[in-house]
Design an enzyme around this catalytic site. Structure first.
Site, PDB file in Angstrom:
ATOM      1  N   ARG A  52      42.973  36.627  42.997  1.00  0.00           N
ATOM      2  CA  ARG A  52      43.097  35.598  41.958  1.00  0.00           C
ATOM      3  C   ARG A  52      42.710  36.187  40.621  1.00  0.00           C
ATOM      4  O   ARG A  52      41.927  37.117  40.543  1.00  0.00           O
ATOM      5  CB  ARG A  52      42.131  34.454  42.250  1.00  0.00           C
ATOM      6  N   ASP A  54      41.207  34.373  36.959  1.00  0.00           N
ATOM      7  CA  ASP A  54      40.721  33.090  36.439  1.00  0.00           C
ATOM      8  C   ASP A  54      41.668  32.517  35.389  1.00  0.00           C
ATOM      9  O   ASP A  54      42.464  33.242  34.794  1.00  0.00           O
ATOM     10  CB  ASP A  54      39.366  33.283  35.726  1.00  0.00           C
ATOM     11  N   TYR A 112      40.309  46.767  35.905  1.00  0.00           N
ATOM     12  CA  TYR A 112      40.286  45.684  34.923  1.00  0.00           C
ATOM     13  C   TYR A 112      39.851  46.241  33.574  1.00  0.00           C
ATOM     14  O   TYR A 112      39.025  47.157  33.512  1.00  0.00           O
ATOM     15  CB  TYR A 112      39.261  44.616  35.316  1.00  0.00           C
ATOM     16  N   ARG A 198      33.590  39.697  34.519  1.00  0.00           N
ATOM     17  CA  ARG A 198      33.167  38.969  33.318  1.00  0.00           C
ATOM     18  C   ARG A 198      31.647  38.898  33.198  1.00  0.00           C
ATOM     19  O   ARG A 198      31.101  38.917  32.088  1.00  0.00           O
ATOM     20  CB  ARG A 198      33.793  37.577  33.295  1.00  0.00           C
TER      21      ARG A 198
END
Lengths: 246, 246
Positions: A52, A54, A112, A198
């Site tokens: 997934r 966000d 990422y 994050r």
């Protein structure tokens, strides 16, 4: 079903409620793609994403696969879906995958990128893709903290949700570079927990702002306590850059 | 009024009806800026832009000036306006200008960039800023045509509107570069007529597609006939890059 098709997908996450289909909202990337693929093949398509993302998070190269009996050649599939997808989602590659390939289960790593804008001068073109800090960061201290976070650790402290499964992950590298008014954080690992990138970014930015000390990282990891880590960095600064397979 | 303030302004033109204030719509860049500046100074501010940009056209560095008695220091002006401007407009520089400086009348040149995406693979991040052609261009032929268009000419054929004033302009250079699935056209000149850059871009793209011949450029210029030139290239591919002053 006779074919297993893998897609590489790019999206600007701003308008969406994240990757994963949710009930009957069509404001997710997965549901938008499934709708177009189902129309193309004439039967319901279920996409398996690599993981997934966000709400608000972007992707340069998300990967997903689906099984189908449709016999449209790959280039035609790509042309079809890009014609019907909204402007902020695009399929950049369509390929025939091995029968047992699964975008999530076969993945061996992910990369990422988190972008922080440190210049006090705004940039309207970068703005949708950065955390606008507007102040400088101590990149040396951030690199020292990053080195202490890198490696195989229990990242429970950096996970936004209590989970029963293992919270051990191999964070292979964190690279921090500075250029053009931005500090860019590249994270590479075998997998990431919910909100992990994050929270790592939020914690490293607090180190860069002098609000916490690089040396505290081992204690944060050992404490397994989310509340002692940094803020959840805004979604818009994050982009899934690459999913790797053997 | 005692001060003459010059601003450098950046905008993503997608949501706007162009630079210039029109009646009572507030969907122009100028009206949005004037509203914020008027609120800041407490009296109506009239901005003088270096020139108009069409609906949908972007700017990396538009320049405008205004006269005011307000005594806020330049950095405070910048902070104030950026706080109240929408996310797709930003002021990137505020400076004290000479009393007779006028953003349009004092300008000695402008540079525009037109981006064409030639790769058949879409790019959602570039998409709002390019003309999506999806096919290759013959850059050699485009450069040959560009060389024939460069220089001091009557550009009436490349003007979207009949005007009584002179249509002679000095088009100092057209640079055409190819990289990352794009062909980028950089235009530099002393000034540009209404729609001139977009008609030049449309014509050069038609040369690149093999739909017209580079050698026809002198005849197009001499004919002074808009209908014989190429299409008006889409606004979203165009960006005002720089306004120069002595």
């Amino acid at each position: 079903m006779s074919r297993n098709i893998a897609l590489t997908i790019q999206y600007n996450g701003a308008r969406f409620d994240g990757w994963q289909r949710q009930g009957n909202t069509d404001r997710t990337i997965q549901s938008r793609l499934e709708a177009v693929l189902s129309r193309m093949t004439g039967s319901p398509v279920e996409l398996h994403g690599s993981g997934r993302t966000d709400a608000g998070v972007h992707a340069a190269a998300q990967v997903a696969n689906f099984h189908t009996d449709c016999n449209l050649p790959c280039p035609d599939i790509m042309r079809y879906v890009n014609q019907y997808l909204p402007r902020d989602i695009a399929v950049t590659e369509v390929r025939e995958a091995a029968p047992r390939f699964h975008a999530r289960l076969s993945a061996t790593g992910k990369r990422y990128r988190y972008r922080c804008r440190t210049s006090p001068v705004p940039d309207v073109f970068a703005r949708p893709f950065v955390w606008e800090l507007g102040v400088g960061l101590d990149v040396g201290e951030m690199r020292r903290a990053a080195a202490l976070l890198t490696g195989r650790h229990d990242f429970a402290a950096f996970c936004g949700r209590r989970i029963k499964k293992s919270t051990v992950r191999d964070l292979r590298s964190i690279e921090i570079t500075e250029s053009g008014g931005e500090v860019v954080l590249d994270f590479e690992g075998d997998g990431f927990l919910y909100h992990m990138v994050r929270i790592l970014a939020g914690t490293l930015v607090e180190v860069g702002l002098g609000e916490r000390c690089a040396d505290d990282m081992p204690a944060l990891l050992a404490g397994r306590d989310r509340s002692r880590c940094g803020v959840l960095a805004p979604a818009e600064g994050l982009c899934l850059m690459e999913v790797t397979y053997d």
